[in-house]
Design a protein around this motif. Structure first.
Motif, PDB file in Angstrom:
ATOM      1  N   THR A   1      -3.610  -2.135  -5.120  1.00 54.07           N
ATOM      2  CA  THR A   1      -2.040  -1.006  -5.104  1.00 54.07           C
ATOM      3  C   THR A   1      -1.833  -2.386  -3.987  1.00 54.07           C
TER       4      THR A   1
ATOM      5  N   THR B   1       2.038  -3.101  -2.078  1.00 50.84           N
ATOM      6  CA  THR B   1       2.953  -1.941  -1.336  1.00 50.84           C
ATOM      7  C   THR B   1       4.658  -2.285  -1.803  1.00 50.84           C
TER       8      THR B   1
ATOM      9  N   THR C   1       2.982   2.048  -3.663  1.00 54.06           N
ATOM     10  CA  THR C   1       3.530   2.586  -2.384  1.00 54.06           C
ATOM     11  C   THR C   1       4.463   1.985  -1.693  1.00 54.06           C
TER      12      THR C   1
ATOM     13  N   LYS D   1       7.813   1.927   0.751  1.00 57.26           N
ATOM     14  CA  LYS D   1       8.179   2.116   2.407  1.00 57.26           C
ATOM     15  C   LYS D   1       9.336   1.998   2.415  1.00 57.26           C
TER      16      LYS D   1
ATOM     17  N   ILE E   1       3.031  -5.980   3.378  1.00 54.82           N
ATOM     18  CA  ILE E   1       3.591  -5.778   2.093  1.00 54.82           C
ATOM     19  C   ILE E   1       3.588  -6.917   1.592  1.00 54.82           C
TER      20      ILE E   1
END
Length: 507
Positions: free
Chosen positions: A236, A238, A268, A270, A288
């Motif tokens: 994952t 970010t 992901t 943001k 992050i």
């Protein structure tokens, strides 16, 4: 407007449902925690009037603290995302829950309480069989007030990366898209009304049915929460960015480049995550993994640099890269081609009236013209704080959100605004950019910044992002910003189209 709203509901239904789910999750979690604290505390303090009054004062004071300030205070302690958002909402919800529960319990007829004792009922049975059922209408009312308050305040969760319907409101403001803003605000209001109606219906049931219903709800909420959070092991990543269309475009480019070769990764995004120091602290705290930053900002704001920033873009980047590595053990990848420097802009009418072409011309007028600056520009050394010392500027500066300041100057509300050389609004509103004749602003080339440990652990990500090195001209970025801000296209579509056109990804 209606056509735009219909298009948003059709093309972004998936994102809307996701945001609605996030908003509901944060709100209900905060309500459950606040109820678990406020109701038992009120029960205990019914026997301690002075302590109860002190508690009421404390919860009332918490209501007076601005939610943004509370979020800012919590971030250094608990980081960013859902946790500080939930804590803030719990603190706001405590007062109506505690106050209504306490008021409901102490408002019971004293004669009835004496009768309970006379019949020899234990404290627990008196509470469950008589006192709580009698106080339940007020308790339910407190829960309704708290939940409506929570749902409204939860829109601010988007500012710290917690998602929710506030994301649509924030993007609507940033992109000057009133339809997007209206959709987010309307859904938030509808959510508050629907959930409030459900709680009101709950209040019509018997005490026994209420407790059973709440127990079932809490159980289902826990099961759903566990199912949504359970995932197979997966890489994952970010990626976050500052306010505005350009950072969101760059973030989506980063995501597409990574997924081109690593389709099994979860990336992901943001967007509209906050200002420079907020993002940098989030990166340091491992909240992050990557965000786009500009070379001039690195040297002026993030690192300790003993020398004046060089006007040579290559030397500026090399110094920024070296300083980040030595001071923070961070990796700064090669920058893109274009420069997105700060500037000051005025209307054509203002420039003609006062005969100003440079920032020195503006300073020489020595008049307190009203300026609208975004928060980053106002506070940073490479922004207004350094600029006013270099030019001895005397402006009446006001802080505004980026998109609002351009609307303000177009409407004649302010005389001067800060901006970026790639902003679409400069052409849209026919503004005059004042020449930085003393060469205060350093070079600004954007590039991904990440921790050195992350870069070492993910060489495939570094390789993917390096495809952007030397890419994107100023005119191309201006056009992409125009597509998002004026044409209201999605940043991810604009980013994807550019990458495909430039053959940086296959499709």
């Amino acid at each position: 407007m209606m056509q735009q709203i219909e298009q948003i509901l059709t093309t972004q239904s998936g994102e809307l449902l996701q945001a609605l789910g996030q908003h509901l999750e944060i709100s209900l979690l905060a309500l459950l925690i606040a109820a678990a604290i406020g109701i038992p505390l009120a029960i205990v303090l019914t026997a301690h009037q002075k302590l109860a009054e002190a508690m009421l004062q404390v919860t009332s004071v918490l209501q007076t603290i601005p939610s943004l300030a509370l979020l800012g205070l919590l971030i250094p302690l608990v980081g960013i995302g859902t946790i500080p958002a939930v804590i803030t909402l719990v603190l706001y919800a405590l007062m109506p829950i505690f106050q209504n529960t306490y008021t409901g319990l102490i408002g019971i007829d004293p004669a009835l309480k004496e009768a309970e004792i006379a019949f020899g009922l234990p404290r627990a049975k008196r509470l469950l069989r008589i006192e709580l059922p009698l106080a339940m209408p007020l308790i339910i009312s407190g829960l309704r007030i708290a939940l409506v308050m929570i749902i409204g305040t939860a829109t601010l969760a988007a500012l710290i990366g917690a998602g929710g319907l506030g994301t649509f409101i924030l993007v609507g403001i940033q992109s000057n898209n009133n339809a997007l803003l209206l959709v987010g605000a309307t859904l938030s209001a509808v959510l508050a009304l629907v959930v409030s109606a459900l709680i009101r219906w709950l209040g019509t049931l018997s005490f026994k049915k209420i407790t059973v219903s709440l127990a079932i709800f809490v159980g289902l909420f826990g099961v759903i929460e566990g199912m949504t959070r359970f995932q197979a092991p997966q890489t994952t990543i970010t990626i976050a960015g500052k306010l505005g269309s350009e950072p969101e475009i760059l973030m989506n480019m980063y995501r597409d480049l990574i997924l081109e070769d690593q389709s099994n990764y979860k990336v992901t995004i943001k967007p509209n995550f906050g200002g420079t120091t907020f993002l940098f602290n989030a990166l340091k705290a491992d909240k992050i993994d990557i965000y786009p930053e500009f070379t001039g900002t690195v040297l002026q704001t993030l690192v300790k640099s003993p020398t004046k920033t060089n006007q040579n873009p290559t030397k500026t980047y090399q110094l920024a890269k070296k300083s980040l590595q030595e001071q923070f053990n961070m990796t700064y990848l090669p920058p893109m081609r274009y420069q997105n420097g700060y500037d000051l802009a005025v209307t054509a009418a203002f420039a003609k009236k006062y005969n100003v072409k440079t920032i020195s011309d503006l300073a020489a007028l020595n008049q307190p013209f009203t300026a609208g600056f975004d928060p980053d520009f106002y506070h940073q050394k490479d922004g207004y704080q350094g600029l006013k010392d270099t030019y001895q500027l005397n402006l009446n500066a006001k802080i505004m959100e980026p998109s609002i300041r351009y609307k303000a100057i177009a409407d004649g509300k302010v005389d001067v605004v800060d901006g970026y050389t790639t902003d679409a609004e400069v052409a849209r509103y026919k503004l005059v950019v004042l020449e930085d004749d003393r060469h205060f602003f350093p070079p600004y080339q954007g590039a991904p910044i990440m921790k050195a440990g992350f870069a070492k652990a993910h060489p495939e990500v570094v390789k993917a992002l390096n495809r952007l090195a030397g890419q994107i001209t100023e005119s191309q970025m201006q056009e992409m910003n125009y597509q998002v801000q004026v044409k209201h296209r999605k940043a991810r579509d604009v980013a994807h189209d550019y990458l495909v056109k430039q053959k940086l990804i296959s499709h």
